[in-house]
Every structure is written in C-alpha cells, then in structure tokens.
Design a protein around this motif. Structure first.
Motif, PDB file in Angstrom:
ATOM      1  N   UNK A  72       0.707  -1.173  -0.029  1.00 27.01           N
ATOM      2  CA  UNK A  72      -0.010   0.002   0.188  1.00 27.01           C
ATOM      3  C   UNK A  72       0.794   1.281   0.008  1.00 27.01           C
ATOM      4  N   UNK A  73       1.755   1.353   1.108  1.00 25.77           N
ATOM      5  CA  UNK A  73       2.570   2.407   1.031  1.00 25.77           C
ATOM      6  C   UNK A  73       3.540   2.620  -0.068  1.00 25.77           C
ATOM      7  N   UNK A  74       4.126   1.656  -0.475  1.00 20.46           N
ATOM      8  CA  UNK A  74       4.975   1.721  -1.834  1.00 20.46           C
ATOM      9  C   UNK A  74       4.321   1.969  -2.930  1.00 20.46           C
ATOM     10  N   UNK A  75       3.140   1.825  -3.214  1.00 14.90           N
ATOM     11  CA  UNK A  75       2.226   2.354  -4.202  1.00 14.90           C
ATOM     12  C   UNK A  75       1.833   3.653  -4.081  1.00 14.90           C
ATOM     13  N   UNK A  81       9.762   4.688   1.503  1.00 14.05           N
ATOM     14  CA  UNK A  81       8.679   4.666   2.547  1.00 14.05           C
ATOM     15  C   UNK A  81       8.173   3.247   2.680  1.00 14.05           C
ATOM     16  N   UNK A  82       7.741   2.581   1.634  1.00 15.57           N
ATOM     17  CA  UNK A  82       7.115   1.301   1.972  1.00 15.57           C
ATOM     18  C   UNK A  82       8.508   0.185   2.834  1.00 15.57           C
ATOM     19  N   UNK A  83       9.578   0.252   2.413  1.00 19.37           N
ATOM     20  CA  UNK A  83      10.714  -0.311   3.267  1.00 19.37           C
ATOM     21  C   UNK A  83      10.728  -0.003   4.496  1.00 19.37           C
ATOM     22  N   UNK A 273       6.759 -10.817   0.782  1.00 20.31           N
ATOM     23  CA  UNK A 273       6.183  -9.824  -0.106  1.00 20.31           C
ATOM     24  C   UNK A 273       7.393  -8.834  -0.309  1.00 20.31           C
ATOM     25  N   UNK A 274       7.902  -8.369   0.541  1.00 22.01           N
ATOM     26  CA  UNK A 274       9.034  -7.511   0.331  1.00 22.01           C
ATOM     27  C   UNK A 274       9.975  -7.908  -0.755  1.00 22.01           C
ATOM     28  N   UNK A 327       1.630   3.353  11.321  1.00 20.39           N
ATOM     29  CA  UNK A 327       0.418   3.590  11.100  1.00 20.39           C
ATOM     30  C   UNK A 327       0.247   5.038  10.448  1.00 20.39           C
ATOM     31  N   UNK A 328       0.924   5.870  11.150  1.00 22.19           N
ATOM     32  CA  UNK A 328       0.873   7.225  10.033  1.00 22.19           C
ATOM     33  C   UNK A 328       1.305   7.213   8.672  1.00 22.19           C
ATOM     34  N   UNK A 329       2.191   6.409   8.087  1.00 20.40           N
ATOM     35  CA  UNK A 329       2.369   5.896   6.865  1.00 20.40           C
ATOM     36  C   UNK A 329       1.284   5.289   6.299  1.00 20.40           C
ATOM     37  N   UNK A 330       0.527   4.666   6.973  1.00 20.75           N
ATOM     38  CA  UNK A 330      -0.485   3.908   6.339  1.00 20.75           C
ATOM     39  C   UNK A 330      -1.818   4.762   6.171  1.00 20.75           C
ATOM     40  N   UNK A 331      -1.946   5.691   6.968  1.00 16.71           N
ATOM     41  CA  UNK A 331      -2.959   6.717   6.934  1.00 16.71           C
ATOM     42  C   UNK A 331      -2.770   7.349   5.550  1.00 16.71           C
ATOM     43  N   UNK A 332      -1.527   8.262   5.626  1.00 12.16           N
ATOM     44  CA  UNK A 332      -1.108   8.833   4.491  1.00 12.16           C
ATOM     45  C   UNK A 332      -1.490   8.128   3.154  1.00 12.16           C
ATOM     46  N   UNK A 333      -0.939   6.959   3.012  1.00  9.73           N
ATOM     47  CA  UNK A 333      -0.898   6.222   2.068  1.00  9.73           C
ATOM     48  C   UNK A 333      -2.692   6.115   1.460  1.00  9.73           C
ATOM     49  N   UNK A 334      -3.413   5.706   2.494  1.00  9.73           N
ATOM     50  CA  UNK A 334      -4.685   5.311   2.220  1.00  9.73           C
ATOM     51  C   UNK A 334      -5.427   6.872   1.607  1.00  9.73           C
ATOM     52  N   UNK A 335      -5.296   7.720   2.244  1.00  4.21           N
ATOM     53  CA  UNK A 335      -5.522   9.119   1.915  1.00  4.21           C
ATOM     54  C   UNK A 335      -5.093   9.424   0.478  1.00  4.21           C
ATOM     55  N   UNK A 336      -4.056   9.117   0.125  1.00  5.78           N
ATOM     56  CA  UNK A 336      -3.370   9.678  -1.113  1.00  5.78           C
ATOM     57  C   UNK A 336      -3.978   8.780  -2.219  1.00  5.78           C
TER      58      UNK A 336
END
Length: 430
Positions: A72-75, A81-83, A273-274, A327-336
């Motif tokens: 999610x975050x990589x995309x 940031x995904x790493x 997966x990584x 989780x902050x990175x996940x929230x940012x990725x979700x919104x983006x």
C-alpha cells in the motif's frame, strides 16, 4: 503447494493478530480503576480499531497480495517509505508473541509455520476455541456472584494515563497484520471484510465481558496494585476454585501460542512480499515445498528470542511507539490513494468520500500523538534508534544490490509499483 485460507481460519488468525483473549487486560484497572477500564474497552475500538479494520478491508482487497501494508505505502509514497514501514512493523511484530525463554515451544510453533498456512490456520481455530472455553465457563459460574456496584468505582486521583493508553492500544491494534497474507486467502475480496467484521465483534466482546466478570466478582476490597498480568487467574480461583484457576492459566498459555503462530505468519509473509518487490534479497522470497517462506520464519523467530530479556511493559511501550510511526504512513497512503486514484477498483470501499477518508484518520492520528507524547525517554530512544536503522538500511541494501553482493529480483507475476504512471497503478488495482 499451500492451500488457501478459508473464512474460519482467517477469522481466528485476525483474532490472534489483534487479541488472543482477555489475558493481559488487568493493568487497565490498575491504571484507571474499574469504570474507566470498562469505558476504555467500549470507546477505544471506535477511535482506533474500527478505522484500522475498515482501512485494512479496503486496502487489503484493493491489493490482494502478500506484503500487505508494505505494498500500500509503496504504491502511494514509493519504495523507500514502503521499506521503512515494513522494517518498523517487523520490529514491532517481535513484541507481540513473546514466549520468553521457552525455546522448545518456540521451535515447535516455528515448525508449524514452516509446514504451511493451512495448518497454522486450523491450529489457530483449535487454540482459539480451547482458550476461550474456560472464559465462557467462568462467566456462567460467576453470574450469581456479580456485584454491579463494583463496576462504577472511579478513582481519578491515581490515574496512570501512560499505562492506561498503552495497555488499551496494545490490546486493540494490529488489525492490518492480516494484510500480509491476503495473497494466500481464498476469495479475499469477500472473505477479508467479513472476517475483519466478525473478529472485531469477538475482540471487543472478548475483552469487555470478561472484564465485567473480573471486576464484579472480586471478593476482596479493590486494590488496584493487585491488578497485574495473571490476576485473572486469581479471580478465577475466587469464582470457581483451584480447578478454574488452572483452566484459565492453561487458556492464557494457549492464547500466547496462538499469538505466536499468527504473528509469525504475518511477519514472515511480509518479508516474502518485500523480497518479491525487490526490497529484500531474493532468498527471503524462496518458498518451501509447503509454500511457506522459511528464511522469513527463522528471522521472525530469532527476534522473539532476543526480546526475552526485556520486561513486559517495556515491550508493550516499544511496540506501540514503533507501531504508531508505521500507522501514520498507512493513513497517509490510504488518503493519498483515495485522492490520486478515486476511480480505481476497490472491491470493498469504505462508504465515505475523500473528505470522509481524511476525517476517518483524524481521531486515531490524535491518539497516536498522545501515545507518542506519553512515552518514556528510554522507550523513545530505543524505538527511535530502530527507526534510524530503517532509514539507512534501504540505501545500504541498494548499495549491496548495485555491487551484486546479494541477489535482488522482482517477481515477474507482480505488477510494477515503481513507475508513477496512472496505467501501472490501474493495472494493479483492476
């Protein structure tokens, strides 16, 4: 070749990724007293668990492959940031299934993970059933002995906010862990949201009602200092005698085993997966004849052993600190992704628009800031060292790849996430 997860094993794996039962919730009473402890397990899920579970359902069905939140975050933000997210989540995952120095038990549970997710899933079903059965029996026996007035006791003068929030957070997070094995789930677009919903109900009920029993049946006057790990079994003895205490202790042990096998599965498939994305050396992506990632399993087991020297509270606080950053990175990725690709295929979509997706993330983000602010200096330093290691590890691994000291490769069966072109993302999301 490993089989695909069906609903029931997936449901219990989520339960063990997040909870495992009411073992370890005693410190909420020590920190805040009976009434606020009960309120915490009713209110906190709406602030944290529901948003995280909803985001996991949408993003997990949007990217139905191993790697989960890393993908999610990589995309959304790029591989760097995904790493970093994968590194922080893997470190925090060490903290969940702590088994101490029981190396023989660790070896057995590790072998179960090696034998395949089908076995792991049904082991989780068995362990979940056996660990919850004594709690149900205790609840039935305790009904005539309940004193509801004890539920309403409030003592704000001795409030320990750090312990209170950390204990609630630790017992109600990790909903996204199941995303790392979504590639092994049968019909994930339908199965994952359903399993998350029912697991959420079980987790909340599995905390709230046993806590009602513990508080309402304690025979002696309330002594908050007595409410530590294992006090549940002491109350079981008050309710039903030594035999019930033994059953609750056995249930707690089975719960620990369930958390171990579930978290190891999530961690090891995250590493797989990584590696399939070229973020880790190729040997992490190798599968055994059972379809499992043996290198990732061994790495995850070693992390648990290394943590056996830390205290339980230090582990909880460190896990929460690292988890918050992730989780902050996940929230940012979700919104983006909502903003950048609003028309992309989402088999399960949270019924809110772009503004709603932002608002959904605000309460848990505020909670994250509070948890981070209340962390002790020791926990903060140790956790930040882990974050810094992750920040420099990605460039180091790229240098290793460039020098060809280790082999890195991307699986040809996976979509390309490195390009920013709209068509590449749409190909992945269709």
């Amino acid at each position: 070749m490993l089989g695909k997860f069906q609903f029931c094993p997936l449901f219990f794996l989520i339960f063990y990724d997040v909870s495992g039962g009411p073992f370890g919730i005693e410190r909420t009473v020590q920190a805040a007293g009976p009434l606020l402890a009960l309120i915490g397990f009713l209110v906190f899920p709406f602030i944290w668990s529901v948003p995280e579970a909803l985001i996991t359902a949408e993003m997990g069905t949007m990217f139905p492959e191993d790697g989960g939140y890393v993908v999610w975050v990589s995309s959304a933000l790029g591989d760097y940031w995904g790493f970093l997210l994968g590194w922080m989540k893997w470190l925090s995952g060490w903290c969940v299934p702590r088994v101490g120095a029981m190396l023989g038990l660790i070896a057995v549970l590790t072998y179960l993970n090696f034998r395949g997710l089908t076995i792991v899933g049904w082991v989780a079903v068995l362990l979940g059933t056996l660990s919850l059965l004594p709690v149900v029996v205790m609840g039935l026996i305790a009904i005539p002995k309940l004193r509801p007035s004890r539920w309403l006791v409030v003592d704000l003068q001795c409030m320990k906010w750090n312990l209170y929030l950390n204990t609630l957070f630790w017992n109600l997070n990790y909903w996204d862990s199941i995303s790392t094995v979504v590639g092994e789930v049968n019909k994930p677009k339908k199965t994952l949201p359903k399993a998350l919903l029912y697991a959420l109900i079980l987790v909340v009920c599995g905390y709230f009602f046993p806590l009602l029993i513990m508080i309402g049946t304690e025979e002696k006057p309330l002594d908050r200092n007595s409410w530590k790990e294992g006090y549940f079994s002491d109350i079981a003895k008050m309710v039903g005698g030594v035999w019930l205490r033994f059953c609750i202790q056995g249930a707690a042990a089975l719960s620990t085993m369930g958390m171990f096998v579930a978290e190891m599965s999530s961690d090891s498939f995250q590493l797989l997966g990584m590696a399939e994305r070229g973020m880790l050396p190729e040997f992490f992506a190798k599968r055994s004849r059972y379809g499992t990632p043996p290198v990732g399993i061994l790495f995850s087991a070693s992390g648990v052993i290394l943590l056996s020297s830390l205290s339980f509270q230090e582990i909880v606080a460190s896990e929460n600190f690292l988890y918050c950053f992730g989780m902050i990175l996940e929230f940012i990725a979700f919104v983006r992704l909502r903003m950048k690709y609003p028309a992309a295929s989402r088999p399960y979509k949270i019924p809110v628009g772009t503004v709603g997706s932002v608002l959904l993330c605000i309460p848990p983000t505020i909670l994250i800031c509070i948890v981070l602010a209340l962390s002790s200096l020791k926990v903060m330093v140790v956790s930040l060292v882990g974050v810094v290691i992750g920040l420099v590890m990605r460039p180091c691994l790229k240098h290793v790849e460039k020098k060809k000291w280790l082999k890195f490769s991307e699986s040809p069966d996976l979509p390309n996430l490195h390009g920013a072109a709209h068509k590449n993302i749409e190909t992945l999301l269709d």
